[in-house]
Each structure stands twice: as structure tokens, then as C-alpha cells.
Design a protein around this motif. Structure first.
Motif, PDB file in Angstrom:
ATOM      1  N   GLY A 133      44.512  42.993  48.919  1.00 45.77           N
ATOM      2  CA  GLY A 133      43.211  42.368  48.689  1.00 45.77           C
ATOM      3  C   GLY A 133      42.636  42.836  47.371  1.00 45.77           C
ATOM      4  N   GLY A 134      41.675  42.081  46.865  1.00 47.74           N
ATOM      5  CA  GLY A 134      41.017  42.460  45.618  1.00 47.74           C
ATOM      6  C   GLY A 134      41.916  42.297  44.405  1.00 47.74           C
ATOM      7  N   SER A 135      42.862  41.360  44.470  1.00 43.66           N
ATOM      8  CA  SER A 135      43.858  41.233  43.398  1.00 43.66           C
ATOM      9  C   SER A 135      43.367  40.358  42.250  1.00 43.66           C
ATOM     10  CB  SER A 135      45.129  40.608  43.971  1.00 43.66           C
ATOM     11  OG  SER A 135      44.869  39.274  44.358  1.00 43.66           O
ATOM     12  N   ASP A 192      43.397  41.951  53.829  1.00 42.18           N
ATOM     13  CA  ASP A 192      41.949  41.690  53.906  1.00 42.18           C
ATOM     14  C   ASP A 192      41.637  40.287  54.401  1.00 42.18           C
ATOM     15  OD1 ASP A 192      42.706  40.316  51.588  1.00 42.18           O
ATOM     16  OD2 ASP A 192      40.857  40.784  50.520  1.00 42.18           O
ATOM     17  N   VAL A 193      42.636  39.406  54.446  1.00 39.48           N
ATOM     18  CA  VAL A 193      42.401  38.040  54.935  1.00 39.48           C
ATOM     19  C   VAL A 193      43.616  37.572  55.733  1.00 39.48           C
ATOM     20  CG1 VAL A 193      40.853  37.362  53.034  1.00 39.48           C
ATOM     21  CG2 VAL A 193      43.317  37.020  52.793  1.00 39.48           C
ATOM     22  N   PHE A 207      41.242  31.674  46.711  1.00 45.33           N
ATOM     23  CA  PHE A 207      40.936  32.878  45.919  1.00 45.33           C
ATOM     24  C   PHE A 207      41.246  32.731  44.424  1.00 45.33           C
ATOM     25  CE2 PHE A 207      41.942  34.171  50.298  1.00 45.33           C
ATOM     26  CZ  PHE A 207      40.708  34.696  50.650  1.00 45.33           C
ATOM     27  N   GLN A 210      38.140  32.792  41.824  1.00 45.45           N
ATOM     28  CA  GLN A 210      37.493  34.069  41.523  1.00 45.45           C
ATOM     29  C   GLN A 210      38.340  34.921  40.559  1.00 45.45           C
ATOM     30  OE1 GLN A 210      37.256  35.373  45.604  1.00 45.45           O
ATOM     31  NE2 GLN A 210      38.721  37.010  45.344  1.00 45.45           N
ATOM     32  N   LYS A 211      39.596  34.488  40.348  1.00 43.65           N
ATOM     33  CA  LYS A 211      40.464  35.209  39.402  1.00 43.65           C
ATOM     34  C   LYS A 211      40.565  34.450  38.089  1.00 43.65           C
ATOM     35  CE  LYS A 211      42.951  36.448  43.536  1.00 43.65           C
ATOM     36  NZ  LYS A 211      44.171  36.398  44.328  1.00 43.65           N
ATOM     37  N   ALA A 248      47.360  36.728  51.433  1.00 47.30           N
ATOM     38  CA  ALA A 248      46.532  37.843  50.943  1.00 47.30           C
ATOM     39  C   ALA A 248      47.024  38.302  49.576  1.00 47.30           C
ATOM     40  CB  ALA A 248      46.572  39.007  51.935  1.00 47.30           C
ATOM     41  N   ALA A 249      46.073  38.730  48.745  1.00 51.22           N
ATOM     42  CA  ALA A 249      46.381  39.259  47.400  1.00 51.22           C
ATOM     43  C   ALA A 249      47.252  38.288  46.602  1.00 51.22           C
ATOM     44  CB  ALA A 249      47.038  40.634  47.506  1.00 51.22           C
ATOM     45  N   GLY A 250      46.829  37.042  46.568  1.00 49.81           N
ATOM     46  CA  GLY A 250      47.533  36.044  45.761  1.00 49.81           C
ATOM     47  C   GLY A 250      48.958  35.811  46.217  1.00 49.81           C
ATOM     48  N   LYS A 302      37.269  40.159  56.437  1.00 54.21           N
ATOM     49  CA  LYS A 302      36.508  41.083  55.597  1.00 54.21           C
ATOM     50  C   LYS A 302      35.811  42.153  56.454  1.00 54.21           C
ATOM     51  CE  LYS A 302      37.373  39.128  51.637  1.00 54.21           C
ATOM     52  NZ  LYS A 302      38.094  39.788  50.573  1.00 54.21           N
TER      53      LYS A 302
END
Ligand SMILES: O=C(O)[C@H](O)CO
Length: 379
Positions: A133-135, A192-193, A207, A210-211, A248-250, A302
Motif C-alpha cells: 500500500g501507499g505505492s 491495504d485494499v 489508484f 493519485q499516482k 494492492a500497491a499497483g 483501510k
């Protein structure tokens, strides 16, 4: 009065421990005698290694790896004494490594996350917990696989360039060089998802923006990941693209599922379990959680929704504080969150909101505590 404060980090602004402390400072101004338990949480994204090390102890290690744009970054990971490595992909390939003006989900890659896994293998890990997550990336974990010895080849037999869009040119996968040590390691993904790889709920559509992906780039990325999934299914005889969490994470989840035989569980569930959240909630009056942004997507794994589920089972009400409240955030009210509030007192730039997050958290926490006192008095 017993209050449990269990927030996630506010991405690119404040770590989860600092968020929890700011909320506690505000609450104590109104209820100086309250018993306050701080449990910084994480959902698999940024902060997962620190949350797990805080919960169970262990050694924090650092190494240099390739960042999402290919330049070196200093990533951290954790080593627990039972030959378990705790990694978080965001430490190597996270969005925080790419300045907003440079964000380009078509060319960012996850090679550095593969290098982190190699570090864990070199250290002799027999179990790897990998937070996703958060990638900054949308490459389906292609870079990770390349770092672990898989060759992704185009029609000229040349190695693919980094990034998700390059996957559209994938013609052949050669997995003969995949690091053999992986056969003796249990890989557990903490995601995370629960999104799939492709389609309307897939990594690129949900996602990618957002990147830094434009609508046209989102479509190219989604098609490239679908082609990649097809090629992988052709050699493995199994199609994993719809499995929960592989987006998740792309799409790193996809590579982990297909090639590392990883098991999956929601990251927040793992962190909450190891942190003893359920025990901390016994006899609590309220749980306060939070995250940088809350919207309808937060329902898919989340932190605030994950902790709310555990609080609900313990009969403890939950209030959430968020840097911002996005589209359809009210959907969270059906998932155990009694009320959600945004931090900012008026219009602020994102930079200002991020730099003032601790002060704003403390101030909103005072407001919340005052409201709580009023409600208690009216009972
Ligand atoms: O990294 C991402 O793409 C999101 O956090 C979902 O995993």
C-alpha cells in the motif's frame, strides 16, 4: 474514562505515532484524568514496519535500493527474532519518494521492493511479512519480479523497461532464474485494499490517478496489466487477476500471489492483532482513529474501517479524524464509524494542511472532547 487512540499515519505529513500523540494532547486538555492508550496502526502501507516493530519488538534495518524512479533511496525493514522479516513496499517504492510534479504512474517501478525481499533472503528469513500500500507504482509487481530473477522480454528478446505501460509489450516471461531461496520461505502479504488487478475496481482505475496518471494513462495501464495477467496465466495455467488484494500497491499483490505463492490478509487485521487492539478495547469508552483522507474507498481495507470492525465487536463507539473527507465518506457510517470529521478549519493548501497537521489534530481533538463532555453531561 478510558480512550483508545488507534490512527494510521497521515501520508506525507505525520507518522501514526505522532498522530496518536497529537490526538492525546488535545483530549488531555479537556480530560486530564482520562486513561489514554496509544496504539499507532498501519494497514500494510507506509508505517507498517514501524507499527509492527513497536508492537512486537525487533531490529530496524536499513539498506539502499532502487526507488520508484530508479534513483537510489534508503529503505528500512524489520527483523524479528524468529527468522521473520517485516517489509513494507512503500519503504522502497512508496509515493512519498516521488515529488508531486514528478509523479508518473506509467514509468514508476517496484524493483526496489524486490531488492528488499532479497535483503530478507540474504539475512536467512524463513517467513516474510510484506506490507502493500501507499505505492507510487502501477507495474503489477513487474520490477519486483525482475529484481528476483524473472526476465520479462519484449518481441526483440530485450528486457522490458520499468513501469506499467511497458507491460503492453510483454511477449515472453522467463522464470527459470527466479531466486530458488523463495521456495523455502513463507510469504504473507498484508494488503491495504482488497481490489482486483484490472477493471473498474482494479489498481489502475482506482489508484492510478493519485499516482499522477491521467484518464488516458489509466486506460493504457489497465490494458497493459490485463495483457500481463494473460501472459502470466498462459505460463502458470492459472489466472490470479481477480483474486482479492492482487490490485494492492499497483498490482504488486498479483506478482506475490502468482510467483511467491503468498497468502493474503488485510494489513490492518495483522497489525491490530499483533498490537493487542482487542485487549486494549476492553472497558474502553471510545476509540478515536484517523487517516490522511477518508472516502468510500476506505471501506476496502483501510485502517479506520479495520479498527472500527474490532471496536464494534467490543461494543466501543468509534470517531474518525481525517485530513480530508472525500467523496461518499458517509459510507463509513455503515461500517462502524459513528462520526467522521475533517481537520481543516478553513481553505488551506495541501502543503499548509500537511505542515500544520499536528496542531490541527490537537485542536480538533479538543473540540471532540468538549462535545463528548457535553454529551456525557446530558445523559
Ligand atoms: O498503493 C496503492 O496503490 C494503494 O495504497 C492501494 O494498495
Amino acid at each position: 474514562m478510558k480512550i483508545v487512540i488507534a490512527p494510521d499515519s497521515f501520508k506525507e505529513s505525520l507518522g501514526a505515532a505522532a498522530v496518536a500523540e497529537a490526538i492525546a494532547r488535545g483530549w488531555r486538555q479537556v480530560f486530564p484524568q482520562a486513561e489514554i492508550i496509544l496504539l499507532p496502526m498501519a494497514d500494510g502501507g507506509e508505517g507498517t514496519v514501524d507499527a509492527l516493530l513497536a508492537a512486537v519488538g525487533g531490529e530496524r534495518r536499513e539498506c539502499q535500493v532502487r526507488g520508484p524512479l530508479g534513483t537510489p533511496v534508503r529503505a528500512h525493514w524489520g527483523w524479528l527474532d524468529n527468522a521473520t522479516a517485516v517489509l513494507e513496499m512503500a519503504a522502497a517504492s512508496g509515493l512519498h519518494w516521488v515529488a508531486p510534479a514528478q509523479r508518473d504512474a506509467t514509468r514508476t517501478g517496484t524493483y526496489g521492493t524486490g531488492e528488499l525481499i532479497r535483503q530478507a533472503l540474504d539475512a536467512g528469513a524463513t517467513r516474510i511479512i510484506l506490507g502493500l500500500g501507499g505505492s507510487a507504482t502501477n507495474d503489477g509487481g513487474a520490477g519486483l519480479l525482475q529484481a528476483l530473477g524473472v526476465r520479462l522480454l519484449d518481441r526483440h528478446g530485450a528486457e522490458l523497461a520499468p513501469g506499467g505501460v511497458a507491460l503492453a509489450g510483454l511477449v515472453r516471461l522467463d522464470i527459470s532464474g527466479l531466486d530458488p531461496r523463495l521456495q523455502h520461505v513463507r510469504v504473507e502479504v498484508a494488503a491495504d485494499v482488497d481490489n482486483p488487478l484490472c477493471g473498474p475496481r482494479g489498481a489502475s482505475r482506482v489508484f492510478g490517478p493519485q499516482k499522477g496518471a491521467s484518464p488516458a494513462q489509466v486506460e493504457r495501464l489497465d490494458a497493459a496489466l490485463a495483457h500481463y495477467a494473460q501472459c502470466v496465466a498462459a505460463i502458470l495455467g492459472e489466472d490470479h487477476r481477480d483474486s482479492p488484494g492482487v490490485g494492492a500497491a499497483g498490482g504488486v499483490g498479483f506478482a506475490c500471489k502468482a510467483f511467491l505463492h503468498a497468502s493474503f490478509r488485510p494489513g490492518i487485521e495483522l497489525v491490530a492483532e499483533l498490537s493487542g487492539l482487542a485487549q486494549a478495547l476492553q472497558g474502553a469508552d471510545l476509540l478515536i482513529t484517523g487517516e490522511g483522507r477518508l472516502d468510500a474507498q476506505s471501506l476496502h481495507g483501510k485502517t479506520p474501517v479495520g479498527v472500527a470492525r474490532i471496536a464494534q465487536a467490543a461494543g466501543v463507539p468509534v470517531i474518525a479524524l481525517a485530513g480530508s473527507l472525500g467523496e461518499d465518506y458517509q459510507a463509513l457510517y455503515g461500517a462502524g464509524i459513528a462520526a467522521a470529521f475533517s481537520l481543516t478549519p478553513g481553505p488551506l493548501s495541501l502543503e499548509q494542511a500537511c505542515s500544520e497537521a499536528a496542531e490541527q489534530l490537537e485542536a480538533r481533538s479538543v473540540d471532540l472532547a468538549r462535545l463528548w463532555r457535553l454529551a456525557q453531561a446530558a445523559r
